[in-house]
Design an enzyme around this catalytic site. Structure first.
Site, PDB file in Angstrom:
ATOM      1  N   CYS A  21     -93.294 -30.914  -3.120  1.00  0.00           N
ATOM      2  CA  CYS A  21     -93.108 -30.621  -4.546  1.00  0.00           C
ATOM      3  C   CYS A  21     -94.500 -30.454  -5.168  1.00  0.00           C
ATOM      4  O   CYS A  21     -95.526 -30.683  -4.506  1.00  0.00           O
ATOM      5  CB  CYS A  21     -92.394 -31.794  -5.199  1.00  0.00           C
ATOM      6  SG  CYS A  21     -93.331 -33.317  -4.997  1.00  0.00           S
ATOM      7  N   HIS A  50     -95.762 -40.481   0.948  1.00  0.00           N
ATOM      8  CA  HIS A  50     -95.149 -41.232   2.049  1.00  0.00           C
ATOM      9  C   HIS A  50     -94.897 -40.338   3.246  1.00  0.00           C
ATOM     10  O   HIS A  50     -93.771 -39.919   3.506  1.00  0.00           O
ATOM     11  CB  HIS A  50     -93.857 -41.892   1.564  1.00  0.00           C
ATOM     12  CG  HIS A  50     -94.108 -43.124   0.768  1.00  0.00           C
ATOM     13  ND1 HIS A  50     -93.218 -43.644  -0.131  1.00  0.00           N
ATOM     14  CD2 HIS A  50     -95.181 -43.964   0.751  1.00  0.00           C
ATOM     15  CE1 HIS A  50     -93.725 -44.749  -0.664  1.00  0.00           C
ATOM     16  NE2 HIS A  50     -94.915 -44.953  -0.156  1.00  0.00           N
ATOM     17  N   HIS A  86     -97.599 -41.849  -6.441  1.00  0.00           N
ATOM     18  CA  HIS A  86     -96.518 -42.692  -6.963  1.00  0.00           C
ATOM     19  C   HIS A  86     -96.880 -43.387  -8.265  1.00  0.00           C
ATOM     20  O   HIS A  86     -96.018 -43.941  -8.931  1.00  0.00           O
ATOM     21  CB  HIS A  86     -96.154 -43.773  -5.942  1.00  0.00           C
ATOM     22  CG  HIS A  86     -96.003 -43.252  -4.560  1.00  0.00           C
ATOM     23  ND1 HIS A  86     -97.017 -43.291  -3.616  1.00  0.00           N
ATOM     24  CD2 HIS A  86     -94.973 -42.627  -3.961  1.00  0.00           C
ATOM     25  CE1 HIS A  86     -96.607 -42.738  -2.496  1.00  0.00           C
ATOM     26  NE2 HIS A  86     -95.372 -42.318  -2.682  1.00  0.00           N
ATOM     27  N   HIS A 136     -90.655 -50.355  -4.354  1.00  0.00           N
ATOM     28  CA  HIS A 136     -91.208 -49.006  -4.206  1.00  0.00           C
ATOM     29  C   HIS A 136     -92.450 -48.898  -5.086  1.00  0.00           C
ATOM     30  O   HIS A 136     -92.457 -49.380  -6.218  1.00  0.00           O
ATOM     31  CB  HIS A 136     -90.160 -47.957  -4.628  1.00  0.00           C
ATOM     32  CG  HIS A 136     -90.579 -46.559  -4.273  1.00  0.00           C
ATOM     33  ND1 HIS A 136     -91.475 -45.842  -5.033  1.00  0.00           N
ATOM     34  CD2 HIS A 136     -90.256 -45.762  -3.230  1.00  0.00           C
ATOM     35  CE1 HIS A 136     -91.672 -44.658  -4.465  1.00  0.00           C
ATOM     36  NE2 HIS A 136     -90.932 -44.585  -3.374  1.00  0.00           N
ATOM     37  N   GLU A 138     -93.680 -46.627  -6.844  1.00  0.00           N
ATOM     38  CA  GLU A 138     -93.480 -46.027  -8.179  1.00  0.00           C
ATOM     39  C   GLU A 138     -92.904 -47.059  -9.151  1.00  0.00           C
ATOM     40  O   GLU A 138     -93.289 -47.108 -10.328  1.00  0.00           O
ATOM     41  CB  GLU A 138     -92.547 -44.810  -8.085  1.00  0.00           C
ATOM     42  CG  GLU A 138     -92.412 -44.120  -9.438  1.00  0.00           C
ATOM     43  CD  GLU A 138     -91.389 -42.994  -9.437  1.00  0.00           C
ATOM     44  OE1 GLU A 138     -91.296 -42.257  -8.435  1.00  0.00           O
ATOM     45  OE2 GLU A 138     -90.688 -42.858 -10.448  1.00  0.00           O
ATOM     46  N   CYS A 207     -86.802 -36.303 -11.271  1.00  0.00           N
ATOM     47  CA  CYS A 207     -87.616 -35.091 -11.445  1.00  0.00           C
ATOM     48  C   CYS A 207     -86.914 -33.845 -10.909  1.00  0.00           C
ATOM     49  O   CYS A 207     -85.939 -33.934 -10.162  1.00  0.00           O
ATOM     50  CB  CYS A 207     -88.973 -35.274 -10.781  1.00  0.00           C
ATOM     51  SG  CYS A 207     -88.910 -35.086  -9.008  1.00  0.00           S
ATOM     52  N   SER A 235     -89.841 -42.902   2.523  1.00  0.00           N
ATOM     53  CA  SER A 235     -89.807 -41.889   1.470  1.00  0.00           C
ATOM     54  C   SER A 235     -88.448 -41.951   0.785  1.00  0.00           C
ATOM     55  O   SER A 235     -87.415 -41.599   1.374  1.00  0.00           O
ATOM     56  CB  SER A 235     -90.042 -40.500   2.083  1.00  0.00           C
ATOM     57  OG  SER A 235     -89.554 -39.500   1.216  1.00  0.00           O
ATOM     58  N   SER A 236     -88.457 -42.389  -0.471  1.00  0.00           N
ATOM     59  CA  SER A 236     -87.195 -42.582  -1.200  1.00  0.00           C
ATOM     60  C   SER A 236     -86.414 -41.277  -1.293  1.00  0.00           C
ATOM     61  O   SER A 236     -85.220 -41.220  -0.994  1.00  0.00           O
ATOM     62  CB  SER A 236     -87.520 -43.126  -2.600  1.00  0.00           C
ATOM     63  OG  SER A 236     -86.389 -43.125  -3.407  1.00  0.00           O
ATOM     64  N   SER A 280     -92.231 -35.128   0.391  1.00  0.00           N
ATOM     65  CA  SER A 280     -93.540 -35.472   0.971  1.00  0.00           C
ATOM     66  C   SER A 280     -93.671 -34.988   2.414  1.00  0.00           C
ATOM     67  O   SER A 280     -94.634 -35.355   3.098  1.00  0.00           O
ATOM     68  CB  SER A 280     -93.748 -36.989   0.886  1.00  0.00           C
ATOM     69  OG  SER A 280     -92.572 -37.678   1.270  1.00  0.00           O
TER      70      SER A 280
END
Ligand code: SF4
Length: 336
Positions: A21, A50, A86, A136, A138, A207, A235-236, A280
């Protein structure tokens, strides 16, 4: 002479959009440009994004990954330190200033926007509910924008059902940017039913990249014998894509970091494969996986385009005088 048996046919439905992204691209570019401008080492606090492949690629270029600022040796305080995409708690830049460090903040602008939304809620006298996953980075960064006790983390619908506020009339919520759109809607519904006066953030917190990648997987997974998501276990947004594929009807859905992780002996009979990559995950690994399938199957690739992304986030002014070439980014983007 016996003829080699023909390879079985396989259609790969390749999601578009997928992979990097704008926030991830920018974060990687910041490290690459800092290395070009200032030379090695450039310190990076936490994995910049990540993905091990990205981290190892940057290490080869001279980046040094640390978890906390005190790990930077005293005689390297003139070297830049980059904060990851993050986001970080406010205490981190404050600590950098106290240590006289030169920092470059690669927090994604869309994460910074959530920070601002949380601060706005607090300024308006609201207790902040942050919908996200404990631990996490973030979430740690967003909670760290506000004083202790100003934010309550809501991870699940069960949390939303049992949360007891001091004052139900003064609540505001924000969310982590990389959540499941569906699960988050369920949690918000529960909260809104219980606390009708709760205020939403001024704009959507999940997002565009998360939403678009989930939407693409949802459409592509229907009827797939197998769905692969390229991404890391931490990676969420990648893990959410695996869940979305399963819910949308893929017979099986797996997260893989590299082609070597594909369980070939279990997937012999497939004829339709869905393929996507978390925000990512580098495109070079998507290519690697398609090549690995070509060795075993007669592959045709159907590009499944569900959205066109034009977002680009510029790097900070300090790095805009350095040229970024396609060769600089070939370690993640490949050369095709
Ligand atoms: S996934 Fe979204 S919030 Fe996270 S870095 Fe990418 S654009 Fe930014």
């Amino acid at each position: 002479m016996p003829q080699p048996s023909p390879k079985p046919p396989l259609t790969i439905r390749l999601c578009q959009p997928r992979g990097f992204c704008a926030g991830v691209n920018r974060a990687i570019q910041i490290v690459v440009l800092a290395l070009k401008k200032y030379g090695a080492p450039v310190y990076v606090r936490h994995e910049i994004v990540h993905n091990r492949y990205v981290v190892e690629g940057l290490q080869k270029l001279g980046a040094v990954f640390i978890e906390e600022l005190h790990e930077i040796p005293d005689d390297h305080h003139h070297c830049p330190v980059v904060f990851s995409a993050h986001g970080v708690p406010k205490s981190v830049p404050a600590d950098a200033v106290a240590r006289n460090l030169f920092y470059l903040d690669a927090t994604c602008p869309l994460v910074s926007k959530v920070h601002k939304q949380a601060m706005r809620h607090q300024r308006l006298g609201r207790h902040v509910l942050l919908i996200g996953h404990a631990g996490h980075p973030e979430v740690i960064g967003t909670m760290g924008q506000l004083p202790e006790g100003a934010v309550t983390l809501i991870e699940t619908e069960a949390d939303a059902k049992t949360f007891v506020p001091d004052d139900p009339a003064t609540l505001g919520f924000v969310t982590q940017t990389t959540l499941s759109v569906e699960d988050t809607a369920g949690i918000i519904r529960v909260l809104q039913e219980r606390f009708p006066e709760m205020q939403a953030a001024a704009a959507e917190s999940i997002c565009y990249a998360t939403t678009n990648r989930q939407e693409a997987v949802k459409e592509t997974a229907v009827g797939a014998d197998l769905f692969l998501v390229v991404g890391a276990p931490n990676s969420s947004n990648s893990r959410r894509l695996v869940e979305v594929a399963e819910r949308a009807g893929a017979a099986r859905s797996l997260l893989v970091q590299r082609a070597a992780e594909i369980p070939w002996d279990e997937i012999g009979g497939i004829s339709v494969l869905g393929l996507s990559a978390g925000a990512s995950a580098p495109e070079i690994i998507v290519d690697e996986i398609i090549d690995a399938f070509r060795e075993r199957f007669d592959v045709s690739v159907d590009l499944a385009v569900t959205a066109t992304e034009t977002e680009e986030f510029p790097v900070m002014r300090a790095l805009r005088d350095v040229e970024l070439t396609a060769a600089d980014m070939a370690f993640v983007n490949g050369t095709r």
